[in-house]
Motif scaffolding. Sequence first.
Motif, PDB file in Angstrom:
ATOM      1  N   PHE B 120      10.514  17.674  33.460  1.00  0.00           N
ATOM      2  CA  PHE B 120      11.608  17.066  32.692  1.00  0.00           C
ATOM      3  C   PHE B 120      11.100  16.455  31.385  1.00  0.00           C
ATOM      4  CE2 PHE B 120      13.943  16.246  36.966  1.00  0.00           C
ATOM      5  CZ  PHE B 120      14.383  17.558  36.976  1.00  0.00           C
ATOM      6  N   THR B 121       9.898  15.845  31.462  1.00  0.00           N
ATOM      7  CA  THR B 121       9.313  15.300  30.244  1.00  0.00           C
ATOM      8  C   THR B 121       9.020  16.412  29.247  1.00  0.00           C
ATOM      9  OG1 THR B 121       8.305  13.557  31.546  1.00  0.00           O
ATOM     10  CG2 THR B 121       7.422  13.900  29.345  1.00  0.00           C
ATOM     11  N   GLY B 122       8.430  17.492  29.753  1.00  0.00           N
ATOM     12  CA  GLY B 122       8.091  18.612  28.883  1.00  0.00           C
ATOM     13  C   GLY B 122       9.327  19.216  28.240  1.00  0.00           C
ATOM     14  N   GLU B 123      10.385  19.389  29.032  1.00  0.00           N
ATOM     15  CA  GLU B 123      11.603  20.008  28.491  1.00  0.00           C
ATOM     16  C   GLU B 123      12.212  19.151  27.377  1.00  0.00           C
ATOM     17  OE1 GLU B 123      13.250  20.722  32.700  1.00  0.00           O
ATOM     18  OE2 GLU B 123      14.311  22.180  31.476  1.00  0.00           O
ATOM     19  N   THR B 124      12.293  17.844  27.649  1.00  0.00           N
ATOM     20  CA  THR B 124      12.947  16.993  26.653  1.00  0.00           C
ATOM     21  C   THR B 124      12.067  16.798  25.413  1.00  0.00           C
ATOM     22  OG1 THR B 124      12.295  15.152  28.078  1.00  0.00           O
ATOM     23  CG2 THR B 124      14.591  15.784  28.110  1.00  0.00           C
ATOM     24  N   ARG B 125      10.746  16.791  25.623  1.00  0.00           N
ATOM     25  CA  ARG B 125       9.892  16.683  24.422  1.00  0.00           C
ATOM     26  C   ARG B 125       9.951  17.985  23.618  1.00  0.00           C
ATOM     27  NH1 ARG B 125       4.643  12.847  24.578  1.00  0.00           N
ATOM     28  NH2 ARG B 125       5.260  12.762  22.399  1.00  0.00           N
ATOM     29  N   PHE B 126      10.086  19.123  24.300  1.00  0.00           N
ATOM     30  CA  PHE B 126      10.237  20.384  23.580  1.00  0.00           C
ATOM     31  C   PHE B 126      11.501  20.357  22.723  1.00  0.00           C
ATOM     32  CE2 PHE B 126      12.260  24.555  23.273  1.00  0.00           C
ATOM     33  CZ  PHE B 126      11.259  25.286  22.640  1.00  0.00           C
ATOM     34  N   ILE B 127      12.623  19.915  23.348  1.00  0.00           N
ATOM     35  CA  ILE B 127      13.894  19.895  22.607  1.00  0.00           C
ATOM     36  C   ILE B 127      13.817  18.892  21.455  1.00  0.00           C
ATOM     37  CG2 ILE B 127      16.349  19.308  22.785  1.00  0.00           C
ATOM     38  CD1 ILE B 127      16.192  20.412  25.708  1.00  0.00           C
ATOM     39  N   ARG B 128      13.237  17.721  21.731  1.00  0.00           N
ATOM     40  CA  ARG B 128      13.122  16.721  20.668  1.00  0.00           C
ATOM     41  C   ARG B 128      12.245  17.244  19.530  1.00  0.00           C
ATOM     42  NH1 ARG B 128      11.055  10.734  22.126  1.00  0.00           N
ATOM     43  NH2 ARG B 128       9.002  11.697  21.963  1.00  0.00           N
ATOM     44  N   GLY B 129      11.143  17.924  19.891  1.00  0.00           N
ATOM     45  CA  GLY B 129      10.269  18.499  18.862  1.00  0.00           C
ATOM     46  C   GLY B 129      11.013  19.537  18.024  1.00  0.00           C
ATOM     47  N   LEU B 130      11.787  20.373  18.703  1.00  0.00           N
ATOM     48  CA  LEU B 130      12.559  21.391  17.985  1.00  0.00           C
ATOM     49  C   LEU B 130      13.548  20.736  17.016  1.00  0.00           C
ATOM     50  CD1 LEU B 130      13.440  24.390  17.644  1.00  0.00           C
ATOM     51  CD2 LEU B 130      14.984  24.046  19.587  1.00  0.00           C
ATOM     52  N   MET B 131      14.189  19.666  17.481  1.00  0.00           N
ATOM     53  CA  MET B 131      15.176  18.990  16.630  1.00  0.00           C
ATOM     54  C   MET B 131      14.521  18.389  15.392  1.00  0.00           C
ATOM     55  SD  MET B 131      18.176  19.407  17.987  1.00  0.00           S
ATOM     56  CE  MET B 131      17.525  21.047  18.259  1.00  0.00           C
ATOM     57  N   TYR B 132      13.403  17.697  15.601  1.00  0.00           N
ATOM     58  CA  TYR B 132      12.754  17.077  14.438  1.00  0.00           C
ATOM     59  C   TYR B 132      12.161  18.125  13.506  1.00  0.00           C
ATOM     60  CZ  TYR B 132      13.472  12.242  15.793  1.00  0.00           C
ATOM     61  OH  TYR B 132      14.047  11.025  16.073  1.00  0.00           O
ATOM     62  N   PHE B 133      11.722  19.248  14.077  1.00  0.00           N
ATOM     63  CA  PHE B 133      11.201  20.332  13.231  1.00  0.00           C
ATOM     64  C   PHE B 133      12.320  20.862  12.332  1.00  0.00           C
ATOM     65  CE2 PHE B 133       9.822  24.981  13.046  1.00  0.00           C
ATOM     66  CZ  PHE B 133       8.965  24.775  11.980  1.00  0.00           C
ATOM     67  N   ASN B 134      13.520  21.083  12.918  1.00  0.00           N
ATOM     68  CA  ASN B 134      14.660  21.510  12.102  1.00  0.00           C
ATOM     69  C   ASN B 134      15.004  20.475  11.046  1.00  0.00           C
ATOM     70  OD1 ASN B 134      14.998  23.915  13.457  1.00  0.00           O
ATOM     71  ND2 ASN B 134      16.576  23.122  14.850  1.00  0.00           N
ATOM     72  N   LEU B 135      15.066  19.216  11.479  1.00  0.00           N
ATOM     73  CA  LEU B 135      15.477  18.148  10.551  1.00  0.00           C
ATOM     74  C   LEU B 135      14.517  18.043   9.374  1.00  0.00           C
ATOM     75  CD1 LEU B 135      16.584  15.408  13.118  1.00  0.00           C
ATOM     76  CD2 LEU B 135      18.047  16.433  11.359  1.00  0.00           C
ATOM     77  N   VAL B 136      13.210  18.106   9.671  1.00  0.00           N
ATOM     78  CA  VAL B 136      12.244  17.908   8.581  1.00  0.00           C
ATOM     79  C   VAL B 136      12.241  19.119   7.651  1.00  0.00           C
ATOM     80  CG1 VAL B 136      10.174  18.806   9.734  1.00  0.00           C
ATOM     81  CG2 VAL B 136       9.954  16.958   8.052  1.00  0.00           C
ATOM     82  N   ARG B 137      12.501  20.303   8.206  1.00  0.00           N
ATOM     83  CA  ARG B 137      12.558  21.474   7.334  1.00  0.00           C
ATOM     84  C   ARG B 137      13.783  21.433   6.413  1.00  0.00           C
ATOM     85  NH1 ARG B 137      12.131  26.864  10.637  1.00  0.00           N
ATOM     86  NH2 ARG B 137      13.381  25.681  12.125  1.00  0.00           N
ATOM     87  N   PHE B 138      14.921  20.949   6.945  1.00  0.00           N
ATOM     88  CA  PHE B 138      16.143  21.002   6.142  1.00  0.00           C
ATOM     89  C   PHE B 138      16.375  19.758   5.300  1.00  0.00           C
ATOM     90  CE2 PHE B 138      17.634  24.052   9.580  1.00  0.00           C
ATOM     91  CZ  PHE B 138      17.441  25.169   8.787  1.00  0.00           C
ATOM     92  N   PHE B 139      15.850  18.603   5.764  1.00  0.00           N
ATOM     93  CA  PHE B 139      16.155  17.353   5.054  1.00  0.00           C
ATOM     94  C   PHE B 139      14.923  16.631   4.532  1.00  0.00           C
ATOM     95  CE2 PHE B 139      19.782  17.814   8.003  1.00  0.00           C
ATOM     96  CZ  PHE B 139      20.824  17.721   7.101  1.00  0.00           C
ATOM     97  N   GLY B 140      13.732  17.068   4.876  1.00  0.00           N
ATOM     98  CA  GLY B 140      12.544  16.277   4.568  1.00  0.00           C
ATOM     99  C   GLY B 140      12.397  15.175   5.602  1.00  0.00           C
ATOM    100  N   GLY B 141      11.797  14.034   5.182  1.00  0.00           N
ATOM    101  CA  GLY B 141      11.596  12.938   6.130  1.00  0.00           C
ATOM    102  C   GLY B 141      12.923  12.375   6.600  1.00  0.00           C
ATOM    103  N   VAL B 142      13.012  12.106   7.896  1.00  0.00           N
ATOM    104  CA  VAL B 142      14.238  11.529   8.479  1.00  0.00           C
ATOM    105  C   VAL B 142      13.821  10.388   9.394  1.00  0.00           C
ATOM    106  CG1 VAL B 142      15.620  13.635   8.372  1.00  0.00           C
ATOM    107  CG2 VAL B 142      14.152  13.227  10.363  1.00  0.00           C
ATOM    108  N   PRO B 143      14.763   9.528   9.789  1.00  0.00           N
ATOM    109  CA  PRO B 143      14.398   8.448  10.707  1.00  0.00           C
ATOM    110  C   PRO B 143      13.855   9.010  12.032  1.00  0.00           C
ATOM    111  CG  PRO B 143      16.543   8.038   9.735  1.00  0.00           C
ATOM    112  CD  PRO B 143      16.156   9.423   9.343  1.00  0.00           C
ATOM    113  N   LEU B 144      12.764   8.420  12.493  1.00  0.00           N
ATOM    114  CA  LEU B 144      12.158   8.866  13.753  1.00  0.00           C
ATOM    115  C   LEU B 144      12.660   7.965  14.869  1.00  0.00           C
ATOM    116  CD1 LEU B 144       8.394   9.720  13.168  1.00  0.00           C
ATOM    117  CD2 LEU B 144      10.185  11.221  14.061  1.00  0.00           C
TER     118      LEU B 144
END
Lengths: 1032, 476
Positions: B120-144
């Motif tokens: 469960f930890t791995g799954e949610t960290r994967f999804i969170r990583g994917l989300m922040y990867f998208n956010l940083v690619r499209f918006f630059g730095g965002v609130p962590l």
Amino acid sequence: AQKAAAADRTVNGRVTDETGSGLPGVSVAVKGTNRGTTTDAEGRYRIAVPDSPGTILVFSFVGYLAQEVRVGNQSALNVSLQIDTKALSEVVVVGYGEQNRRDVTGSVASISARQIENVPVTGLDQALTGQLAGVQVQETTGAPGGTINVRVRGSGSIGAGNEPLYVVDGFPGVTNITAINPNDIQSIEVLKDASAAAIYGSRGANGVVIITTKQGRNGRTTFRLDTYTGFQNVLRKVDVLNATEYAKFHIDSKNNAYADAGGITDFTRFKNSRRPIGNQVLPLYLLNDSSNVINPALGAGTDWQDAIFRTAPINNVQLTATGGNERTRFAVTGGYFNQQGIIVSSGFQRYSVRLNLDTDLTRTVKLGINLAPTFSQRQIVNSDDTWSREGVVLTALTISPHIPLQLPDGTYPGQYQLGTPGFNAMINPYAIATQYKQGEKEFTTTGRLYLDWNPLPGLTARTSIGTNVVSSSYNGYYPSYLGRGGSAPPSLARAEARPSLLFNWVNTNTLTYTRSLAGKHNLLFLLGNETQKQGVEDTYVRGEKFSSDAAPYVGAAGLITAGSGGLSEWSLLSYFGRVTYDYAGRYLLTFNIRRDGSSRFGPNYKWGTFPSASAGWQVLDEPFMQSVKPVVSALKLRASYGLGGNNNIGNYAYQGLLSDQNYIFGAGLGELVTGLAPASLVNPDLRWETSRQGDVGIDAGFFNDRLQLTVDYYDKVTQDLLLNVNVPRITGYQRILTNIGRVRNWGWEFSLNSRNLKGGSGLEWTTNLNLSFNRNKVLALGATGDRILSGTSQIFESHVVEVGQPLGNFYGYQILGVFNTQEEINNHARWGSGPVTRPGDYKFQDTNGDGIINASDRTILGNAFPKLIYGLTNNFRYRGIELSVLIQGNYGNQVINGTSRFMATQRPGNNQYRRVIEGAWQSPENPGTGYARLGGSSNNIINMNSIWVEDGSFLRIRTVSLGYNLPTALLKPLGLRGGRVYALMQNPLMLSNYMGYNPDVSFSGRAVLNPGVDYGTYPLARATTFGLTVDF
Amino acid sequence: CSESFLDLQPNTQVSTNTFYQSASDFRTAVNAAYAALQADGLYGSVYIHFSEVPADNAGVQNPNGAGGIAQNEFDQFVVTPVNPSLLSFYSASYAAIQRCNIVLGRIEASAVTPALKNQFTGETRFIRGLMYFNLVRFFGGVPLVLNEINAAEEGYTYTRASADDVYKQVLADLTDAETKLPVSYTGADIGRATSGAAKALLGKVYLTQKNYAQAVVKLKEVIDLTGTGGRVYDLAPRYIDNFDPARSNNSGHKESLFEIQYKTGGIGEGSGYTNGSAPPNGPLTLTGVGNGNGQFIWPTVQVFNAFPRSDPRRSANLDSLIINGQLQRYVKKYLQPVYGSIPFNQADSDMNFPVLRFADVLLMYAEALNETNSGPNAVAYDAINRVRRRAHGVTTSAFDIPAGLNKAAFALAVENERRLELAFEGHRWPDLVRTDRAIPVMTALGFRVQPHQLIFPIPQAEIDINPGKMTQNPGY
């Protein structure tokens, strides 16, 4: 008339008012007996009396001093009744009791039975509209059976609703007031200030509307038949282009856009078909491919408004019986009301019965029953929505007029058949109205049983149990042969069913004690408790995959695709008390207090206490005032201060609730797995909104009360505002419900009654004028004071709430005008991005002066709340003829005309307001009336801007009624005691510069964050009715 | 008695007070994090607009239509901060992150078994990583935001982290996920995030950071990943198998690493891809149900011409027909009837959205090798040609790219191959930005793209609500 017994003799005569005109409906009773009658339309009566010199007749009538006359041996007895000199002295209903108007120290506005009887009403909205200072009534929709929107002294809340509490015959919290037959109403009281409303504690902050229905009275059983019939039409049509005009607009705008792109716009030199697709004119609008001539076959095309609107009948029949003897009194009414809507297929019917009965069980115990079962049904059209969700009104306004209403094969074509990019796929609005079947049936019963016990003089104990049960059932069917959601038919047929059961019970126990000491000190104590609980069980089922359109119910669906249901409850436990004291009726004091516990609030704030105090001074009772008496006939000063609450936040709001968030796993097509995620945050501190309100007022009468004036000034600060406030999205939520701010409402109310002509010459004329000036300001918003931006359906960020400004502010780009020359463009700020600005495009305000126009230049564009609301009623009476005219209006507010985002764009794709097209910029020499050129690529006119904001002020002749009291000579042979015929026009005239149907609307109804939006709302009707009232 | 009279609990919803105890509670909470990915703001619609519409593969069907206005701003490089797609994407991403944070913050203290805790930890960290990867690619730095938000006020305390810090967090999340996630699942768990998916995403992150050496390492680990049945991943026999809903999640092949899953049937789990890629007013047979609207994805003429006529992927991806006298081109691969079944309803199809698949891994591997070795080596050639041979259904070198390309030419070949192989799968714009090719490619087509437009503006509403802390990207 009653046949005289042998030992009796007959007395007859006429009862007149102080002006000498006959008073109808006066009760004439033989004192000490059950015998009684009432006067006819001309004030005449005839009664059999015992042939005894001691016989006394009692003449009584509401608003007049009762008179007792010894008959002696007279056979003709004419009586002139005097207006009750304490002219404000009728009894008014206040929370959990009654008071003489003279003794009221709070701000209470009331409408009496006489006022209601003067002008027959088809709904509660009409009974209230324009009648009372400080009370604003909006019909948010013209749909038959639709709800109304009532505001008492402005809007104090931005998240918990601004509707007043409705109390019907002592039952607090009635929700479906449209189920009440307006003809059953005896009186309406509106408790406006904290002193009057605090006795309703956590539900009193928005004011309280107390409705009392007709009660029986001691005397002969009388019957009244009320009936009227009439028809309605749409109040005004919206001026849009016809097919030929639309074609011209389409061609001009396509040409302009093509010219912008450097193209040649003369088809004779460069054929239409050789243009890029996006710049091509639809071939159907052109005579041929190489001419600029409009296809003459287009003609005027279809008038879509004529297609969906109709002349709709309205009918009402009601029979009332009232009567009783010394022990038991009753009033029974039965009514049938049928209103067809002005949009085809819409309508409302109501079948209502009401029984009010009270009986003296013993000398000290009285039992009373109110029972009002009502059945109603509504035929609904999908009116108040955008065209992309099949909103009938907006579709009819925006669909292209060249499309025929119906094709020869019987089908109803929609705009999707144009099949050209740039056209919105709309469904035929007539087909939506007539084929999309939606209906709701509702059975409502309110019932109350009460027991009064008077064990000692002055002491009354009352216990009552009331219930309100509303059982309703909605069914809708969307057939496959209509397109949906912008797609051509066939669509997937869909049926929906939504049965619901509301059950609400309340137990109220009060103890009232009145005592007079030394004849001067008058005291009243009230103690009470109340327990109330409501539950709503509802179910929603959606079915799809129908094999045919023949069985339009969920049961015939091949598959149930959605279902939900549940039980939602609230409970309220209350203790309250009141003390009133007066010294000789001259110095008056009232204290109210209520303590409420509610299931809706967080564990840290379960209970709230709401006290109030008020004082009154009858100045005229002072010895030193006697000298003014001939001129000043009444003068009372009032002052009050207190707290009220607002608990309208929905159930369970403080709890963190999980909602379904399902997903699919498994190889291939996969299977559903359940997911749950929080939909809201826990907030244990969630609590009431509390408003602190002060009020000072004067009630004055002049010239023997021919002129009566009431003036109030109030100041109300609502704190701990509840708001589902936008939060930074990084929280994972869009909104969180919190107590975040303070709003102040303050203002003046004037109410003037004048008997202009007393009728000495036979003509009587009275005027009632009320004016309300409310001001509103947000004092605080949350910890940071950040403003709140919110949008309306599909309009992104249209409203702003910010500290220091009133609620209801519109927010967007201010358009300063239209650029006339390139030089003007060069000298003005420019857009940060977007297409090139050209002459004829809108000039946007560079609010922050940075030379760049962007989102940070958005500013306040208007406000939804009027600076002044007013109502003016004039009544004229000449012998049996009565004329009544009610004028009502708003001044100083603006409206967001949401339809403008389609109809004021000057871009093809939707039909346009004629004013916008005719006023469009054409050239520097022909600059139009402030609207941009056709087909321009003007920046950002798709976002909220000032072109969409229009003046919302209006003046409306609300009702004109002309009545005639039938003469006795005509009635008598028919065995009738009274009769009246009348004609009534509602909304015969509206003065308003607004482009849409009705400036007095709000698309989102009771929306608090985004009021004042018109977005395809069901328009108001003009109605003409003819009525007959017969007493026998 | 009075207090119990006032203590009413919801009858139809679960309260957060009593939840998050058992393994089953946590499994449901993790499922909800996956469900967040289906949102319109993410892979349901807006992700494809962010990642395709600005680039040369996709345009806008109807620039004046309901959804077209917002898309058109991306197409024409005139995005303003109030564009509703921005807020929609931003909100949906953080909604997913909050669901991950709830699980991550609460699971340690729970009684869930260590094995499931890891998963469960791995799954949610994967999804969170994917989300922040998208956010940083499209918006630059965002609130962590890395902890569960429990009160509104907390939302106002965050400021934008630097892009570097966001990338660091993405790497931390994915590195942890890579070690904690299993290589594969069975039965009803198939489709959950795996360690292979985490490695492939790590490879993509390194590639985006131009850390080619690390990218090579991670991508090679994916390629070599071995499970009980030998190599875990391979190309599917046929290109179109990747999009056939009956074959999703590696049913009958081994190409899929991670996809967003949908299911038709009127159960609220269907995707809108089918109707959203069909042209308006087209024949009903295209969608099976209702009209198309072209709002999901709409191809440009350029991408049509980019496919050689000999390339079978052209007809797998695209088609055209005459509607009302006008030629309409449309994306074909998301039309469910192509695969022999029809959706239940409009916007309710079975079509999954492929996020990571093995062809992507191979092409990234070729790209990374080319960069690390100052030119393509044989392994790099093998990787790209493996993709091309499968595409053409051959085992010969007939369709291989020319031998002997220099570094720049090979890089262009990979770029073009990615454009064709991964068309309309949400890669083109991030690829162009990552390789610094966005401005030259779009300028050549006549668009005026300024450097600041390589990332989008922060949604205006997010700045308006927290003006002291949230700042706009330069240029907007």
